[in-house]
Design a protein around this motif. Structure first.
Motif, PDB file in Angstrom:
ATOM      1  N   TYR A  37       0.814  -1.097   0.071  1.00  0.00           N
ATOM      2  CA  TYR A  37       0.015   0.073   0.025  1.00  0.00           C
ATOM      3  C   TYR A  37       0.868   1.294   0.086  1.00  0.00           C
ATOM      4  CZ  TYR A  37       0.992  -0.659   5.198  1.00  0.00           C
ATOM      5  OH  TYR A  37       1.407  -0.906   6.337  1.00  0.00           O
ATOM      6  N   VAL A  38       0.330   2.409  -0.463  1.00  0.00           N
ATOM      7  CA  VAL A  38       0.749   3.699  -0.430  1.00  0.00           C
ATOM      8  C   VAL A  38       0.126   4.383   0.525  1.00  0.00           C
ATOM      9  CG1 VAL A  38       1.542   5.682  -1.909  1.00  0.00           C
ATOM     10  CG2 VAL A  38       1.463   3.285  -2.763  1.00  0.00           C
ATOM     11  N   SER A  39       1.088   5.162   1.549  1.00  0.00           N
ATOM     12  CA  SER A  39       0.389   6.012   2.599  1.00  0.00           C
ATOM     13  C   SER A  39       0.871   7.476   2.598  1.00  0.00           C
ATOM     14  CB  SER A  39       0.680   5.320   3.764  1.00  0.00           C
ATOM     15  OG  SER A  39      -0.064   6.046   4.959  1.00  0.00           O
ATOM     16  N   ASP A  40      -0.157   8.342   2.567  1.00  0.00           N
ATOM     17  CA  ASP A  40       0.149   9.747   2.706  1.00  0.00           C
ATOM     18  C   ASP A  40       0.221  10.021   4.003  1.00  0.00           C
ATOM     19  OD1 ASP A  40      -0.527  12.641   3.116  1.00  0.00           O
ATOM     20  OD2 ASP A  40      -0.477  12.570   0.765  1.00  0.00           O
ATOM     21  N   LEU A  41       1.420  10.657   4.432  1.00  0.00           N
ATOM     22  CA  LEU A  41       1.844  11.092   5.773  1.00  0.00           C
ATOM     23  C   LEU A  41       0.618  11.879   6.564  1.00  0.00           C
ATOM     24  CD1 LEU A  41       5.762  11.534   5.783  1.00  0.00           C
ATOM     25  CD2 LEU A  41       4.510   9.670   5.921  1.00  0.00           C
ATOM     26  N   GLN A  42      -0.122  12.718   5.744  1.00  0.00           N
ATOM     27  CA  GLN A  42      -1.153  13.097   6.205  1.00  0.00           C
ATOM     28  C   GLN A  42      -2.528  12.548   6.118  1.00  0.00           C
ATOM     29  OE1 GLN A  42      -0.458  15.958   7.848  1.00  0.00           O
ATOM     30  NE2 GLN A  42       1.745  16.005   7.418  1.00  0.00           N
ATOM     31  N   LYS A  43      -2.886  11.936   4.918  1.00  0.00           N
ATOM     32  CA  LYS A  43      -4.190  11.496   4.681  1.00  0.00           C
ATOM     33  C   LYS A  43      -4.267   9.915   5.108  1.00  0.00           C
ATOM     34  CE  LYS A  43      -4.701  14.729   0.652  1.00  0.00           C
ATOM     35  NZ  LYS A  43      -4.717  14.802  -0.714  1.00  0.00           N
ATOM     36  N   GLY A  44      -3.393   9.350   5.126  1.00  0.00           N
ATOM     37  CA  GLY A  44      -3.242   7.909   5.414  1.00  0.00           C
ATOM     38  C   GLY A  44      -2.989   7.058   3.995  1.00  0.00           C
ATOM     39  N   VAL A  45      -3.639   5.923   4.077  1.00  0.00           N
ATOM     40  CA  VAL A  45      -3.519   4.859   2.796  1.00  0.00           C
ATOM     41  C   VAL A  45      -4.291   5.522   1.615  1.00  0.00           C
ATOM     42  CG1 VAL A  45      -3.936   2.614   1.919  1.00  0.00           C
ATOM     43  CG2 VAL A  45      -3.318   2.842   4.475  1.00  0.00           C
ATOM     44  N   VAL A  46      -3.690   5.786   0.483  1.00  0.00           N
ATOM     45  CA  VAL A  46      -4.372   6.319  -0.716  1.00  0.00           C
ATOM     46  C   VAL A  46      -4.383   5.306  -1.778  1.00  0.00           C
ATOM     47  CG1 VAL A  46      -3.444   8.623  -0.168  1.00  0.00           C
ATOM     48  CG2 VAL A  46      -1.903   6.865  -1.426  1.00  0.00           C
ATOM     49  N   TRP A  47      -3.690   4.223  -1.735  1.00  0.00           N
ATOM     50  CA  TRP A  47      -3.852   2.883  -2.424  1.00  0.00           C
ATOM     51  C   TRP A  47      -3.352   1.766  -1.801  1.00  0.00           C
ATOM     52  CZ3 TRP A  47      -0.431  -0.704  -4.095  1.00  0.00           C
ATOM     53  CH2 TRP A  47      -0.760  -1.755  -5.195  1.00  0.00           C
ATOM     54  N   CYS A  48      -3.947   0.686  -2.195  1.00  0.00           N
ATOM     55  CA  CYS A  48      -3.716  -0.691  -1.715  1.00  0.00           C
ATOM     56  C   CYS A  48      -3.917  -1.827  -2.926  1.00  0.00           C
ATOM     57  CB  CYS A  48      -4.207  -1.034  -0.254  1.00  0.00           C
ATOM     58  SG  CYS A  48      -5.766  -1.364  -0.230  1.00  0.00           S
ATOM     59  N   ASN A  49      -3.206  -2.773  -2.567  1.00  0.00           N
ATOM     60  CA  ASN A  49      -3.265  -4.092  -3.507  1.00  0.00           C
ATOM     61  C   ASN A  49      -4.528  -4.781  -2.961  1.00  0.00           C
ATOM     62  OD1 ASN A  49      -2.113  -5.373  -1.095  1.00  0.00           O
ATOM     63  ND2 ASN A  49      -0.688  -6.520  -2.640  1.00  0.00           N
ATOM     64  N   LYS A  50      -4.913  -5.740  -3.673  1.00  0.00           N
ATOM     65  CA  LYS A  50      -6.129  -6.634  -3.304  1.00  0.00           C
ATOM     66  C   LYS A  50      -5.860  -7.669  -2.146  1.00  0.00           C
ATOM     67  CE  LYS A  50      -8.523  -6.761  -7.793  1.00  0.00           C
ATOM     68  NZ  LYS A  50      -8.777  -7.598  -8.964  1.00  0.00           N
ATOM     69  N   THR A  51      -4.545  -8.063  -1.981  1.00  0.00           N
ATOM     70  CA  THR A  51      -3.927  -8.880  -0.637  1.00  0.00           C
ATOM     71  C   THR A  51      -4.309  -8.212   0.290  1.00  0.00           C
ATOM     72  OG1 THR A  51      -2.530  -9.980  -1.891  1.00  0.00           O
ATOM     73  CG2 THR A  51      -2.195 -10.115   0.230  1.00  0.00           C
ATOM     74  N   ASN A  52      -4.167  -6.761   0.359  1.00  0.00           N
ATOM     75  CA  ASN A  52      -4.328  -5.891   1.606  1.00  0.00           C
ATOM     76  C   ASN A  52      -5.957  -5.933   2.145  1.00  0.00           C
ATOM     77  OD1 ASN A  52      -2.768  -3.691   3.632  1.00  0.00           O
ATOM     78  ND2 ASN A  52      -5.013  -3.082   2.953  1.00  0.00           N
ATOM     79  N   GLU A  53      -6.636  -5.751   0.988  1.00  0.00           N
ATOM     80  CA  GLU A  53      -8.111  -5.617   1.321  1.00  0.00           C
ATOM     81  C   GLU A  53      -8.673  -7.149   1.707  1.00  0.00           C
ATOM     82  OE1 GLU A  53      -9.785  -2.478  -1.976  1.00  0.00           O
ATOM     83  OE2 GLU A  53      -9.526  -4.583  -2.697  1.00  0.00           O
ATOM     84  N   GLU A  54      -8.178  -8.113   1.398  1.00  0.00           N
ATOM     85  CA  GLU A  54      -8.611  -9.387   1.870  1.00  0.00           C
ATOM     86  C   GLU A  54      -8.145  -9.992   3.046  1.00  0.00           C
ATOM     87  OE1 GLU A  54      -7.066 -11.971  -1.498  1.00  0.00           O
ATOM     88  OE2 GLU A  54      -8.548 -11.288  -2.903  1.00  0.00           O
ATOM     89  N   THR A  55      -6.761  -9.488   3.278  1.00  0.00           N
ATOM     90  CA  THR A  55      -6.183  -9.723   4.444  1.00  0.00           C
ATOM     91  C   THR A  55      -6.971  -9.111   5.696  1.00  0.00           C
ATOM     92  OG1 THR A  55      -4.010 -10.186   3.577  1.00  0.00           O
ATOM     93  CG2 THR A  55      -4.091  -9.909   5.943  1.00  0.00           C
TER      94      THR A  55
END
Length: 230
Positions: A37-55
Motif C-alpha cells: 500500500y501507499v500511505s500519505d503521511l497526512q491522509k493515510g492509505v491512498v492505494w492498496c493491493n487486493k491482498t491488503n483488502e482481503e487480509t
C-alpha cells in the motif's frame, strides 16, 4: 503525416504488448502474498493491493473514508500502535534509511491478531524535498513459518534489535553503570569502583530505568542481557 500500414501494424503490436505487460504487472501486484500500500503521511492509505483488502477486510474506499487514525485503530493491536506512528515520525524527519517493524493486526471480522513484519520506503516527495508518501509492504508471518519455534525466534531477534537501538540512547557512563548492575554490584560498590558518590550512581540508575521503561532491577537486568550487556 499519415502512417503506413506497416507502421500502423507495428504500433498496434506495441500497444498490445504494453497492455499485456501492464495486465501482468497488475496481476502480480494484486496476487503477491503481501499487503502492499501507499500511505500519505497526512491522509493515510491512498492505494492498496487486493491482498491488503482481503487480509484486513477493508476495501480501499472504506479505508479512505475511515481516515488514517480510525483505520489504524481498527486493525493494529493497541500495544503495537507505535509502529505506524514511529514510521510516520521517521519519514517526517527523513534520513534516507528505510523503516521496518513487527506488529499485530487483524481482519475486521476476526478477533484474533496475526503477526506481520513490515517495511516502508520513501515513495513521493513534495517540492521542498520532504517525504509526502511512503510505499509499504507488510507480510503475515504466521503462514510463512514452518514451525512455531521459527516465529518465536524471529520475534526474539526483532526484540533484541529494538532493545539495542533503545540502549543507544544511554550515555557511556550510564552503559558502564548498567553493565556493573548486571554483574550484581551494589550502588556503593559501583560508586567506589568508578570514583563517584552513591547519590550520583543512584541518580544514574533512576535515569536508566526511566529511559528504558523498567520498574525494578530484575527487569532492567533482563532487558540489558537481551541487548548483550552483563
Amino acid at each position: 503525416m499519415d502512417l503506413s500500414l506497416t507502421q500502423l501494424t507495428a504500433l498496434e503490436q506495441q500497444v498490445k504488448e504494453l497492455k499485456e505487460k501492464c495486465a501482468f504487472l497488475e496481476r502480480v501486484i494484486h496476487e503477491v502474498p503481501a499487503n502492499i500500500y501507499v500511505s500519505d503521511l497526512q491522509k493515510g492509505v491512498v492505494w492498496c493491493n487486493k491482498t491488503n483488502e482481503e487480509t484486513l477486510g477493508y476495501t480501499l474506499e472504506e479505508i479512505k473514508n475511515m481516515g488514517a487514525l480510525e483505520y489504524m485503530q481498527q486493525i493494529v493491536h493497541p500495544e503495537d500502535m507505535n509502529i505506524p506512528e514511529d514510521s510516520i515520525g521517521h519519514y517526517q524527519e527523513f534520513s534516507g534509511a528505510e523503516f521496518g517493524g513487527v506488529f499485530r493486526a487483524k481482519h475486521k471480522e476476526q478477533k484474533e491478531y496475526k503477526w506481520f513484519i513490515g517495511w516502508a520506503k520513501a515513495f513521493k516527495k513534495n517540492q521542498e524535498g520532504q517525504v509526502k508518501e511512503i510505499l509499504c509492504v507488510d507480510v503475515d508471518m504466521s503462514p510463512r513459518m514452518n514451525t512455531e519455534k521459527q516465529l518465536i525466534t524471529a520475534l526474539q531477534e526483532n526484540l533484541k534489535h529494538k532493545n539495542k537501538l533503545l540502549f543507544k540512547t544511554l550515555s557511556n557512563r550510564e552503559i558502564e553503570i548498567l553493565d556493573l548492575v548486571c554483574h550484581g554490584l551494589s550502588s556503593k560498590v559501583i560508586a567506589d569502583k568508578l570514583f563517584l558518590s552513591v547519590h550520583t550512581v543512584n541518580t544514574h540508575r533512576r535515569n536508566i530505568q526511566a529511559r528504558l521503561g523498567t520498574t525494578n532491577v530484575a527487569d532492567l537486568v533482563a532487558l540489558a542481557k537481551e541487548a548483550g550487556l552483563g
